[in-house]
Motif scaffolding. Structure first.
Motif, short mmCIF file in Angstrom:
data_model
loop_
_atom_site.label_atom_id
_atom_site.label_comp_id
_atom_site.label_asym_id
_atom_site.label_seq_id
_atom_site.Cartn_x
_atom_site.Cartn_y
_atom_site.Cartn_z
N GLU A 184 0.84 -1.20 0.00
CA GLU A 184 0.00 0.00 0.00
C GLU A 184 0.88 1.25 0.00
N GLY A 185 0.50 2.22 -0.82
CA GLY A 185 1.26 3.45 -0.95
C GLY A 185 2.31 3.42 -2.05
N GLU A 186 2.58 2.24 -2.61
CA GLU A 186 3.59 2.11 -3.67
C GLU A 186 3.02 2.54 -5.01
N ARG A 187 3.82 3.29 -5.74
CA ARG A 187 3.42 3.70 -7.09
C ARG A 187 3.86 2.62 -8.09
N VAL A 188 2.94 2.25 -8.97
CA VAL A 188 3.25 1.22 -9.96
C VAL A 188 3.05 1.78 -11.36
N ARG A 189 3.73 1.14 -12.31
CA ARG A 189 3.62 1.52 -13.71
C ARG A 189 2.89 0.43 -14.48
N ALA A 190 2.21 0.80 -15.53
CA ALA A 190 1.54 -0.19 -16.36
C ALA A 190 2.56 -1.18 -16.91
N GLY A 191 2.28 -2.47 -16.75
CA GLY A 191 3.21 -3.50 -17.19
C GLY A 191 4.10 -4.04 -16.10
N GLN A 192 4.09 -3.42 -14.93
CA GLN A 192 4.89 -3.89 -13.80
C GLN A 192 4.24 -5.11 -13.16
N GLU A 193 5.04 -6.12 -12.85
CA GLU A 193 4.49 -7.31 -12.19
C GLU A 193 4.07 -6.98 -10.77
N ILE A 194 2.84 -7.37 -10.42
CA ILE A 194 2.34 -7.07 -9.08
C ILE A 194 2.04 -8.33 -8.27
N ALA A 195 1.83 -9.48 -8.94
CA ALA A 195 1.49 -10.71 -8.23
C ALA A 195 1.49 -11.86 -9.21
N ARG A 196 1.11 -13.04 -8.71
CA ARG A 196 0.92 -14.23 -9.54
C ARG A 196 -0.53 -14.68 -9.42
N ALA A 197 -1.11 -15.09 -10.53
CA ALA A 197 -2.50 -15.54 -10.52
C ALA A 197 -2.64 -16.81 -9.68
N GLY A 198 -3.80 -16.94 -9.03
CA GLY A 198 -4.02 -18.09 -8.17
C GLY A 198 -5.47 -18.47 -8.06
N ASN A 199 -5.81 -19.06 -6.93
CA ASN A 199 -7.14 -19.61 -6.74
C ASN A 199 -7.65 -19.31 -5.34
N SER A 200 -7.28 -18.17 -4.79
CA SER A 200 -7.69 -17.82 -3.44
C SER A 200 -9.06 -17.13 -3.44
N GLY A 201 -9.73 -17.17 -2.30
CA GLY A 201 -11.03 -16.52 -2.18
C GLY A 201 -12.15 -17.35 -2.79
N ASN A 202 -13.21 -16.67 -3.21
CA ASN A 202 -14.38 -17.33 -3.78
C ASN A 202 -14.10 -17.66 -5.24
N SER A 203 -13.36 -18.75 -5.46
CA SER A 203 -12.88 -19.10 -6.80
C SER A 203 -13.01 -20.60 -7.03
N ASP A 204 -13.61 -20.97 -8.15
CA ASP A 204 -13.77 -22.39 -8.49
C ASP A 204 -12.57 -22.95 -9.22
N PHE A 205 -11.80 -22.09 -9.86
CA PHE A 205 -10.60 -22.52 -10.58
C PHE A 205 -9.65 -21.34 -10.67
N ALA A 206 -8.39 -21.61 -10.91
CA ALA A 206 -7.41 -20.53 -10.99
C ALA A 206 -7.78 -19.56 -12.11
N HIS A 207 -7.92 -18.30 -11.77
CA HIS A 207 -8.23 -17.28 -12.77
C HIS A 207 -7.91 -15.91 -12.19
N LEU A 208 -7.92 -14.92 -13.05
CA LEU A 208 -7.71 -13.53 -12.65
C LEU A 208 -9.04 -12.79 -12.76
N HIS A 209 -9.43 -12.14 -11.68
CA HIS A 209 -10.65 -11.32 -11.67
C HIS A 209 -10.21 -9.86 -11.77
N LEU A 210 -10.87 -9.11 -12.65
CA LEU A 210 -10.54 -7.69 -12.84
C LEU A 210 -11.82 -6.88 -12.96
N HIS A 211 -11.90 -5.82 -12.19
CA HIS A 211 -12.98 -4.85 -12.41
C HIS A 211 -12.52 -3.47 -11.97
#
Length: 340
Positions: free
Chosen positions: A265-292
């Motif tokens: 939190e508080g870190e400035r990021v640039r478009a295209g910078q890696e922020i994490a790895r996709a996974g299957n945590s939370g309310n998820s039936d299969f590994a995917h990326l949720h974006l909104h």
């Protein structure tokens, strides 16, 4: 997952074979009985009316079924492109032949047969109209002036939208106001499949562990890590990051792999910078990326408001071919990769 993939492929193969057989049988019948026909202009008015309605019904049904195959039907991303193309070509050729026979070369039939034909025409037309209306709803996305434009897609390689758009016809998030325009995305393996082997383990998914990049320049205002993969649904987004573009516009990315979040939190990021790895945590039936995109800096299912979004540049395959799209939106079954 492997069973469902096989089901979709089998259904597509059977459907392609069915329409190919129908096409050949219809063409053979037309050739054998070519001397037994009377032109449409010599038919009674009621017969011409039924034939005209049949043409409309066939066209509507054809357009509707093809729209369903490429956009509306959930799960067709399991079908390889050659199979989709084969089905589409066989079906389109069959519909075209039926239209020609109905419009130009009708046969004289008994009244009760024409009654059955009229009933079948009504049913086919109604079904086709439902398909077409569903497709029209799916493509009714908010205009560019009312959307947030992301600088890029948040990944490398080719991914597929398993749910996206501004309508329940293509997006299961539509019923939730705070996630109305959300997209679920899954990475494709080099062979075009969603997983390796039989897909029995979450590690078999080509999405699990894939790099997730920031789609915008901004400031991280919320970053959560530590939730297990595939074990807990208590925290809806699981491990997630929220990036503030400006006041009232925030990008939420969710379901990251535990321990993979690289930003704070508080870190400035640039478009295209890696922020994490996709996974299957939370309310998820299969590994995917949720974006909104939302109007709040926290993941609040009840209090936030979803905002429509587009991507400044990407390559997208919505039908059978790839095209470079500027300021485009995603629908279910869209294949997408970064712009070159």
């Amino acid at each position: 997952m492997a069973e469902f993939e096989q089901l979709m492929r089998t259904a597509a193969l059977v459907g392609t074979a069915l329409f190919a057989v129908l096409l050949l049988a219809r063409a053979a019948w037309a050739w054998r009985s070519r001397g037994e026909r009377a032109g449409l202009r010599h038919m009674p008015l009621t017969v011409r009316l039924v034939q005209g309605l049949r043409v409309v019904a066939l066209v509507l049904f054809g357009l509707g079924l093809l729209a369903s195959l490429f956009v509306l039907q959930r799960g067709t991303f399991f079908m390889p492109a050659p199979l989709q193309a084969g089905f589409a070509i066989a079906f389109a050729a069959y519909v075209l032949l039926e239209v020609v026979l109905a419009a130009w070369l009708p046969r004289r039939r008994r009244a009760w047969l024409w009654g059955l034909g009229a009933l079948a025409t009504f049913a086919l037309g109604a079904l086709g109209l439902l398909f077409v209306l569903g497709a029209a709803r799916a493509f009714a996305y908010p205009p560019l002036a009312d959307t947030v434009v992301l600088a890029r897609v948040p990944f490398e390689g080719t991914w597929v939208a398993t749910g996206a758009g501004a309508s329940g016809a293509t997006n299961h998030h539509d019923r939730i106001a705070s996630q109305k325009y959300a997209a679920d995305l899954a990475a494709l393996c080099d062979d075009g499949r969603l997983f390796r082997g039989d897909g029995g383990r979450q590690e078999d998914s080509c999405t699990f562990g894939a790099k997730v990049l920031s789609p915008v320049d901004g400031v991280v205002v919320h970053a959560i890590d530590g939730h297990p993969d595939g074990a807990s649904r208590e925290v809806l987004p699981g491990n997630h990051v929220i990036i503030r573009i400006d006041e009232g516009r925030h990008v939420a990315l969710a379901h990251f792999r535990r321990g993979s979040v690289l930003v704070k939190e508080g870190e400035r990021v640039r478009a295209g910078q890696e922020i994490a790895r996709a996974g299957n945590s939370g309310n998820s039936d299969f590994a995917h990326l949720h974006l909104h995109v939302q109007d709040m800096p926290v993941y609040d299912l009840r209090g936030s408001r979803a905002l429509p979004w587009r991507v400044a540049g990407m390559e997208r395959r919505r039908y059978l071919w790839w095209s470079l799209v500027r300021d485009g939106f995603l629908l279910s079954n869209d294949h997408v990769r970064p712009a070159p």
